[in-house]
Design an enzyme around this catalytic site. Structure first.
Site, PDB file in Angstrom:
ATOM      1  CG  HIS A  34      -4.236  -0.868  -0.594  1.00  0.00           C
ATOM      2  ND1 HIS A  34      -4.071  -0.673   0.746  1.00  0.00           N
ATOM      3  CD2 HIS A  34      -4.796  -2.102  -0.723  1.00  0.00           C
ATOM      4  CE1 HIS A  34      -4.515  -1.734   1.408  1.00  0.00           C
ATOM      5  NE2 HIS A  34      -4.943  -2.619   0.536  1.00  0.00           N
ATOM      6  CB  SER A  68      -0.947  -0.044   1.202  1.00  0.00           C
ATOM      7  OG  SER A  68      -1.895   0.991   1.126  1.00  0.00           O
ATOM      8  CG  ASP A 111      -5.858  -5.415   2.689  1.00  0.00           C
ATOM      9  OD1 ASP A 111      -6.306  -6.538   2.988  1.00  0.00           O
ATOM     10  OD2 ASP A 111      -5.908  -4.946   1.543  1.00  0.00           O
TER      11      ASP A 111
END
Length: 188
Positions: free
Chosen positions: A40, A13, A133
């Site tokens: 992401h 991310s 995540d």
């Protein structure tokens, strides 16, 4: 020679674009495994990321289509605003299910589904990021005896994601980006 592993699956991310670009720019051009990326990304921006990664990558980077079979030596990037799952027949499945951990694509979905298909024959890599995540997905890989590599939090732009994974499981290795590159290139 039969390869011990079948795929590398990388999640990241905040701050991961530069790490992924570095990994793919230094990966052996004859790398024998598919590399699946779940990063992401902005859901309303449909292009640019693949092109940006392709500029630096030694391997071809594409966004897979639904039901496309996974092929060795290619890099697959989860499309913007779609979850990317690995099906039991070795194909991709794209989904617009609700976001998980505020994210679509969700790293957990990609890592977990990969662990069910590839089991002990996969390498999961979790990079820098700003939420949890990926932590559950890395635990699923570890539970199925796959290799788990977590970016050293001290080398991350944002260390939340790797630290969450380290709380949930004990990885095979905690490595700097250069250490991840060296580890993967040993497979080639």
């Amino acid at each position: 020679m039969k390869l011990k592993y079948k795929a590398v699956v990388i999640g990241g991310s905040a701050g991961s674009f530069s790490v992924v670009s570095k990994i793919l720019s230094k990966i052996d051009p004859k790398f024998p495994l598919p590399i699946i990326l779940c990063l992401h990304r902005l859901k309303h921006v449909r292009s640019g990321l693949v092109e940006g990664i392709n500029l630096k990558s030694n391997l071809s980077v594409v966004e897979p289509n639904d039901k496309e079979k996974i092929v060795a030596g290619k890099v697959y990037l989860a499309p913007s605003n779609y979850h990317l799952f690995i099906e039991f027949d070795g194909s991709f499945s794209l989904s617009t299910e609700e976001p998980l951990n505020h994210s679509r694509p969700s790293i957990d979905h990609t890592l977990s589904s990969s662990s069910y298909f590839f089991r002990e024959k996969m390498i999961g890599v979790l990079l820098t990021g700003a939420n949890k995540d990926g932590a559950k997905g890395m635990k699923d890989i570890a539970d199925k005896k796959g290799i788990t590599l977590v970016q050293d939090p001290d080398t991350c732009d944002v260390d939340t994601m790797p630290k969450m994974a380290l709380r949930m499981m004990t990885p095979t290795k905690v490595l700097s980006p250069d250490g991840i590159i060296d580890y993967l290139n040993q497979l080639a």
